[in-house]
Design a protein around this motif. Sequence first.
Motif, PDB file in Angstrom:
ATOM      1  N   LYS A   6       0.856  -1.180   0.000  1.00 41.32           N
ATOM      2  CA  LYS A   6       0.000   0.000   0.000  1.00 41.32           C
ATOM      3  C   LYS A   6       0.894   1.233   0.000  1.00 41.32           C
ATOM      4  O   LYS A   6       1.708   1.408   0.903  1.00 41.32           O
ATOM      5  N   LEU A  68      -4.351   5.388  -9.490  1.00 36.36           N
ATOM      6  CA  LEU A  68      -4.301   5.447  -8.022  1.00 36.36           C
ATOM      7  C   LEU A  68      -4.891   6.748  -7.473  1.00 36.36           C
ATOM      8  O   LEU A  68      -5.207   6.825  -6.287  1.00 36.36           O
ATOM      9  N   PHE A  73     -10.172   4.288  -6.191  1.00 40.12           N
ATOM     10  CA  PHE A  73      -8.965   3.573  -5.768  1.00 40.12           C
ATOM     11  C   PHE A  73      -8.213   4.312  -4.664  1.00 40.12           C
ATOM     12  O   PHE A  73      -7.018   4.125  -4.481  1.00 40.12           O
ATOM     13  N   ALA A  76      -5.931   2.247  -2.209  1.00 39.11           N
ATOM     14  CA  ALA A  76      -5.825   0.976  -2.936  1.00 39.11           C
ATOM     15  C   ALA A  76      -4.638   0.146  -2.468  1.00 39.11           C
ATOM     16  O   ALA A  76      -3.641   0.675  -1.961  1.00 39.11           O
ATOM     17  N   LEU A  78      -1.817  -2.799  -3.761  1.00 39.59           N
ATOM     18  CA  LEU A  78      -1.193  -3.448  -4.915  1.00 39.59           C
ATOM     19  C   LEU A  78      -0.923  -4.894  -4.512  1.00 39.59           C
ATOM     20  O   LEU A  78      -0.178  -5.155  -3.568  1.00 39.59           O
ATOM     21  N   ILE A  90      -4.613  -4.108  -8.751  1.00 45.42           N
ATOM     22  CA  ILE A  90      -4.870  -2.906  -7.964  1.00 45.42           C
ATOM     23  C   ILE A  90      -6.280  -3.060  -7.405  1.00 45.42           C
ATOM     24  O   ILE A  90      -7.250  -3.146  -8.165  1.00 45.42           O
ATOM     25  N   LYS A  96     -11.323  -3.409  -8.789  1.00 48.70           N
ATOM     26  CA  LYS A  96      -9.965  -3.903  -9.014  1.00 48.70           C
ATOM     27  C   LYS A  96      -9.588  -3.783 -10.490  1.00 48.70           C
ATOM     28  O   LYS A  96     -10.444  -3.740 -11.370  1.00 48.70           O
ATOM     29  N   TYR A  99      -3.369  -5.055 -13.672  1.00 53.20           N
ATOM     30  CA  TYR A  99      -2.446  -4.096 -14.292  1.00 53.20           C
ATOM     31  C   TYR A  99      -1.177  -4.820 -14.735  1.00 53.20           C
ATOM     32  O   TYR A  99      -0.397  -5.294 -13.911  1.00 53.20           O
TER      33      TYR A  99
END
Length: 228
Positions: A6, A68, A73, A76, A78, A90, A96, A99
């Motif tokens: 994060k 982001l 998000f 969010a 990762l 993400i 979600k 990516y």
Amino acid sequence: MSKIVKLSSETLNILKIAASINKSLAFSEGNEIKTVSASGNVIMEAVVTETFPQDFAVYELTKLLGVLALPAFKDAELVFDEEDDTHMVIKAGSSKIKYYFTPEDFVKHPGKSITLPKVDVEFMLSKEVLENFEKAAAALGHKAMKVKVSDKNLYLVATSAEIDTSNDYIVDMGENTADDFEASIKLENLKLVPGDFSVQLLKKGDRGISKFTHLTRKITTFVGLELE
């Protein structure tokens, strides 16, 4: 098994500066972020609080930062899958994005950290002085910061060297122990996270480099010098 990262607001700000240096970024496993401009004239090295679980590369960093920044998000996570290194997820609440990474050989990486030998000039540069300098330079249409040491005194000069009647903006930085010195930095290359800096400059032959060390964050930026 998945690992979650994060990003803090501080790291996001560092990544925004990185994106202004180079649109692509190769992340390394660990907590260090390094990037270099396409010309090689600007290099940034930063240590962040997060630890990335693997090497991966992002081709358009601004696109990732744009995602982001979306309200959906906010905060969010990762999510990295140890068994699939082609992408991350993400994730924020019920939203979600899968990516995908880009091949690392598509991204320019600065390589080993730079170590400067004994330098020619050293001085402290406060956030306030730098911000005022950049504003004055913009108002006057100047694109360069000249660092000049004369008679053991250091000056910062916003100037346009190609104009004989340039309306220079000069800041007297006080006494300095260096020998007489003169070199310029293109203001467009000063991609710095705001703050106070320790600055070092070195000229060697027809080349030169400056080193800006952030005083409160673990960030170092190297910028090529323009020699006259």
